[in-house]
Motif scaffolding. Structure first.
Motif, PDB file in Angstrom:
ATOM      1  N   MET A   1      19.694   6.931  94.691  1.00 41.67           N
ATOM      2  CA  MET A   1      18.414   6.865  95.379  1.00 41.67           C
ATOM      3  C   MET A   1      18.467   7.740  96.619  1.00 41.67           C
ATOM      4  O   MET A   1      19.367   7.582  97.443  1.00 41.67           O
ATOM      5  N   LYS A   2      17.523   8.641  96.746  1.00 42.32           N
ATOM      6  CA  LYS A   2      17.449   9.458  97.949  1.00 42.32           C
ATOM      7  C   LYS A   2      16.793   8.661  99.070  1.00 42.32           C
ATOM      8  O   LYS A   2      15.788   7.962  98.866  1.00 42.32           O
ATOM      9  N   ILE A   3      17.394   8.757 100.254  1.00 40.28           N
ATOM     10  CA  ILE A   3      16.915   8.017 101.413  1.00 40.28           C
ATOM     11  C   ILE A   3      16.727   8.979 102.571  1.00 40.28           C
ATOM     12  O   ILE A   3      17.452   9.975 102.700  1.00 40.28           O
ATOM     13  N   ALA A   4      15.756   8.680 103.433  1.00 37.86           N
ATOM     14  CA  ALA A   4      15.417   9.596 104.522  1.00 37.86           C
ATOM     15  C   ALA A   4      15.327   8.847 105.844  1.00 37.86           C
ATOM     16  O   ALA A   4      14.703   7.781 105.928  1.00 37.86           O
ATOM     17  N   ALA A   5      15.952   9.412 106.864  1.00 40.50           N
ATOM     18  CA  ALA A   5      15.804   8.942 108.240  1.00 40.50           C
ATOM     19  C   ALA A   5      14.919   9.945 108.966  1.00 40.50           C
ATOM     20  O   ALA A   5      15.222  11.150 108.979  1.00 40.50           O
ATOM     21  N   LEU A   6      13.851   9.475 109.559  1.00 44.87           N
ATOM     22  CA  LEU A   6      12.889  10.344 110.220  1.00 44.87           C
ATOM     23  C   LEU A   6      13.052  10.211 111.732  1.00 44.87           C
ATOM     24  O   LEU A   6      12.984   9.115 112.282  1.00 44.87           O
ATOM     25  N   GLN A   7      13.287  11.326 112.378  1.00 44.07           N
ATOM     26  CA  GLN A   7      13.542  11.353 113.821  1.00 44.07           C
ATOM     27  C   GLN A   7      12.306  11.860 114.550  1.00 44.07           C
ATOM     28  O   GLN A   7      11.665  12.823 114.107  1.00 44.07           O
TER      29      GLN A   7
ATOM     30  N   ARG B   1       7.158  15.093 104.162  1.00 40.40           N
ATOM     31  CA  ARG B   1       8.371  15.870 103.897  1.00 40.40           C
ATOM     32  C   ARG B   1       9.385  15.053 103.117  1.00 40.40           C
ATOM     33  O   ARG B   1      10.033  15.555 102.189  1.00 40.40           O
ATOM     34  N   ALA B   2       9.519  13.793 103.493  1.00 36.31           N
ATOM     35  CA  ALA B   2      10.468  12.923 102.792  1.00 36.31           C
ATOM     36  C   ALA B   2      10.072  12.753 101.334  1.00 36.31           C
ATOM     37  O   ALA B   2      10.910  12.854 100.433  1.00 36.31           O
ATOM     38  N   ALA B   3       8.801  12.502 101.098  1.00 37.14           N
ATOM     39  CA  ALA B   3       8.331  12.323  99.719  1.00 37.14           C
ATOM     40  C   ALA B   3       8.514  13.598  98.917  1.00 37.14           C
ATOM     41  O   ALA B   3       8.952  13.564  97.756  1.00 37.14           O
ATOM     42  N   ALA B   4       8.202  14.747  99.515  1.00 42.90           N
ATOM     43  CA  ALA B   4       8.360  16.024  98.827  1.00 42.90           C
ATOM     44  C   ALA B   4       9.827  16.308  98.513  1.00 42.90           C
ATOM     45  O   ALA B   4      10.138  16.988  97.525  1.00 42.90           O
ATOM     46  N   GLY B   5      10.735  15.786  99.338  1.00 39.94           N
ATOM     47  CA  GLY B   5      12.166  15.976  99.115  1.00 39.94           C
ATOM     48  C   GLY B   5      12.764  15.011  98.117  1.00 39.94           C
ATOM     49  O   GLY B   5      13.965  15.058  97.872  1.00 39.94           O
ATOM     50  N   GLY B   6      11.933  14.125  97.579  1.00 34.91           N
ATOM     51  CA  GLY B   6      12.420  13.190  96.563  1.00 34.91           C
ATOM     52  C   GLY B   6      12.867  11.846  97.081  1.00 34.91           C
ATOM     53  O   GLY B   6      13.418  11.041  96.318  1.00 34.91           O
ATOM     54  N   ALA B   7      12.640  11.581  98.375  1.00 33.90           N
ATOM     55  CA  ALA B   7      13.061  10.296  98.922  1.00 33.90           C
ATOM     56  C   ALA B   7      12.285   9.154  98.279  1.00 33.90           C
ATOM     57  O   ALA B   7      11.096   9.285  97.969  1.00 33.90           O
ATOM     58  N   GLU B   8      12.960   8.034  98.105  1.00 34.28           N
ATOM     59  CA  GLU B   8      12.316   6.808  97.648  1.00 34.28           C
ATOM     60  C   GLU B   8      12.140   5.816  98.791  1.00 34.28           C
ATOM     61  O   GLU B   8      11.241   4.978  98.757  1.00 34.28           O
ATOM     62  N   LEU B   9      13.012   5.907  99.798  1.00 34.05           N
ATOM     63  CA  LEU B   9      12.951   5.049 100.979  1.00 34.05           C
ATOM     64  C   LEU B   9      12.991   5.936 102.212  1.00 34.05           C
ATOM     65  O   LEU B   9      13.867   6.806 102.328  1.00 34.05           O
ATOM     66  N   ALA B  10      12.053   5.717 103.130  1.00 30.54           N
ATOM     67  CA  ALA B  10      12.026   6.460 104.388  1.00 30.54           C
ATOM     68  C   ALA B  10      11.950   5.468 105.541  1.00 30.54           C
ATOM     69  O   ALA B  10      11.210   4.481 105.478  1.00 30.54           O
ATOM     70  N   VAL B  11      12.718   5.749 106.595  1.00 31.04           N
ATOM     71  CA  VAL B  11      12.765   4.876 107.766  1.00 31.04           C
ATOM     72  C   VAL B  11      12.331   5.662 108.991  1.00 31.04           C
ATOM     73  O   VAL B  11      12.843   6.762 109.251  1.00 31.04           O
ATOM     74  N   LEU B  12      11.385   5.111 109.740  1.00 28.54           N
ATOM     75  CA  LEU B  12      10.920   5.686 110.999  1.00 28.54           C
ATOM     76  C   LEU B  12      11.698   5.072 112.159  1.00 28.54           C
ATOM     77  O   LEU B  12      12.291   3.997 112.023  1.00 28.54           O
ATOM     78  N   PRO B  13      11.703   5.706 113.326  1.00 30.46           N
ATOM     79  CA  PRO B  13      12.495   5.176 114.444  1.00 30.46           C
ATOM     80  C   PRO B  13      11.816   4.021 115.177  1.00 30.46           C
ATOM     81  O   PRO B  13      10.621   3.750 114.995  1.00 30.46           O
TER      82      PRO B  13
ATOM     83  N   VAL C   1      16.423  13.594 108.063  1.00 30.21           N
ATOM     84  CA  VAL C   1      17.739  13.576 107.441  1.00 30.21           C
ATOM     85  C   VAL C   1      17.555  12.997 106.051  1.00 30.21           C
ATOM     86  O   VAL C   1      17.016  11.897 105.898  1.00 30.21           O
ATOM     87  N   LEU C   2      17.996  13.725 105.040  1.00 26.24           N
ATOM     88  CA  LEU C   2      17.819  13.308 103.651  1.00 26.24           C
ATOM     89  C   LEU C   2      19.177  13.305 102.957  1.00 26.24           C
ATOM     90  O   LEU C   2      19.925  14.282 103.056  1.00 26.24           O
ATOM     91  N   ALA C   3      19.498  12.208 102.288  1.00 26.87           N
ATOM     92  CA  ALA C   3      20.785  12.118 101.598  1.00 26.87           C
ATOM     93  C   ALA C   3      20.649  11.200 100.393  1.00 26.87           C
ATOM     94  O   ALA C   3      19.670  10.464 100.255  1.00 26.87           O
ATOM     95  N   ASP C   4      21.661  11.235  99.548  1.00 25.61           N
ATOM     96  CA  ASP C   4      21.667  10.430  98.335  1.00 25.61           C
ATOM     97  C   ASP C   4      22.545   9.198  98.540  1.00 25.61           C
ATOM     98  O   ASP C   4      23.736   9.315  98.835  1.00 25.61           O
ATOM     99  N   ALA C   5      21.945   8.015  98.406  1.00 26.95           N
ATOM    100  CA  ALA C   5      22.717   6.780  98.393  1.00 26.95           C
ATOM    101  C   ALA C   5      23.146   6.543  96.948  1.00 26.95           C
ATOM    102  O   ALA C   5      22.392   5.994  96.141  1.00 26.95           O
ATOM    103  N   ASP C   6      24.334   6.994  96.634  1.00 25.54           N
ATOM    104  CA  ASP C   6      24.831   6.976  95.261  1.00 25.54           C
ATOM    105  C   ASP C   6      25.466   5.621  94.964  1.00 25.54           C
ATOM    106  O   ASP C   6      26.504   5.268  95.545  1.00 25.54           O
ATOM    107  N   PRO C   7      24.896   4.832  94.063  1.00 24.33           N
ATOM    108  CA  PRO C   7      25.478   3.517  93.768  1.00 24.33           C
ATOM    109  C   PRO C   7      26.888   3.607  93.188  1.00 24.33           C
ATOM    110  O   PRO C   7      27.685   2.689  93.370  1.00 24.33           O
ATOM    111  N   ALA C   8      27.213   4.713  92.514  1.00 21.41           N
ATOM    112  CA  ALA C   8      28.568   4.875  91.987  1.00 21.41           C
ATOM    113  C   ALA C   8      29.576   4.972  93.130  1.00 21.41           C
ATOM    114  O   ALA C   8      30.701   4.454  93.020  1.00 21.41           O
ATOM    115  N   ARG C   9      29.189   5.622  94.224  1.00 28.09           N
ATOM    116  CA  ARG C   9      30.074   5.707  95.381  1.00 28.09           C
ATOM    117  C   ARG C   9      30.255   4.341  96.019  1.00 28.09           C
ATOM    118  O   ARG C   9      31.370   3.967  96.422  1.00 28.09           O
TER     119      ARG C   9
END
Length: 271
Positions: A1-7, A27-39, A247-255
């Motif tokens: 799942m792609k996750i985004a932190a918005l600064q 931007r988060a949605a366009a980048g494929g994020a499923e969860l975005a967090v605002l500050p 900030v956009l990254a992949d929360a990989d459940p396998a990891r």
């Protein structure tokens, strides 16, 4: 799942802040994020501490909540709306609340900040208890990503980060992702922000998604920034030093499963 932190570098005008937040969410949605967090305080950083009282909303009613619900639905995102002030029984204080919205635009979780920040460091004199009523308990958000995997998300806010027992409560509840909307000061952030975030990830073998205020605000306050994503081993996957951005990254459940399998520290607890 792609996750985004918005600064953000929020100012005192709510409409301006919401416009910035909307652009970042897009931007988060366009980048494929499923969860975005605002500050924390994403909708307003007032010129005075008491300005937040004038922005207080009743739960379920208000322009900031309507904004979050609409953005979640239109963009198909899970959104943790940083924090906004919600009215409480004390007219001289508010709750500093984090609301989570589903992609259907429904408010599905509310967490009120439990630990209230106080700092006496030279000219920096901050005491949140003067204008904020504390919450009483941790809260988890449960979501299902597009692959069908269930996630337990531990909600927290800023100063909570200094209390490891708070996050251990989330771990015991099954949290595999911890979110931290924040507005760390420059003084405390430069000394402690990253090391505390990485520690919470390592201790609880969970991903950490931290969305910060980062820059010089109109009220003169300077926040640290450094929004980041850390994996369950404590490795910083992505980070943003300062300024508005994502900030956009992949929360990989396998990891997640790999770390917990190789070093099953959570099952080794004695106390």
């Amino acid at each position: 799942m792609k996750i985004a932190a918005l600064q953000m570098v929020s100012g005192p005008r709510v409409p301006d802040n919401l416009a910035t937040a909307r652009a970042l969410l897009e931007r988060a949605a366009a980048g494929g994020a499923e969860l975005a967090v605002l500050p924390e305080y994403f909708s307003a950083m007032g010129l005075r501490e008491r300005d937040k009282l004038g922005h207080a909303e009743q739960l379920g009613d208000g322009p900031v909540q309507a904004f979050l619900a609409r953005a979640a639905q239109e963009l198909g995102l899970w959104i943790v709306g940083g924090t906004l002030p919600l009215a409480c029984s004390d007219p001289e204080r508010v709750r500093n609340s984090s609301l989570a919205f589903s992609p259907q635009g429904e408010c599905v979780a509310r967490y009120d900040k439990v630990h209230l920040f106080r700092l006496a460091h030279g000219d920096e004199q901050i005491d949140e208890s003067r204008t904020i009523e504390p919450g009483g308990a941790p809260v988890q958000l449960h979501l299902t990503d597009r692959s069908g995997r269930d996630w337990c998300v531990g909600l927290s806010i800023c100063y909570d980060l200094r209390f490891p027992e708070f996050y251990r409560f989330h771990a015991q509840a099954g949290a595999d992702l911890l979110v931290v909307p924040a507005a760390f000061t420059w003084t405390t952030g430069s000394a402690h922000w990253e090391v505390l975030l990485r520690a919470r990830a390592i201790e609880n073998q969970a991903f950490v998604l931290a969305a910060a205020q980062g820059g010089r605000h109109e009220n003169g306050r300077r926040t640290w920034g450094q929004s980041l994503v850390a994996d369950p081993w404590g490795k910083v996957l992505e980070a943003l030093p300062d300024g508005a951005g994502m900030v956009l990254a992949d929360a990989d459940p396998a990891r997640l499963d790999e770390v917990r399998r190789q070093l099953p520290a959570l099952s080794h607890r004695v106390f």
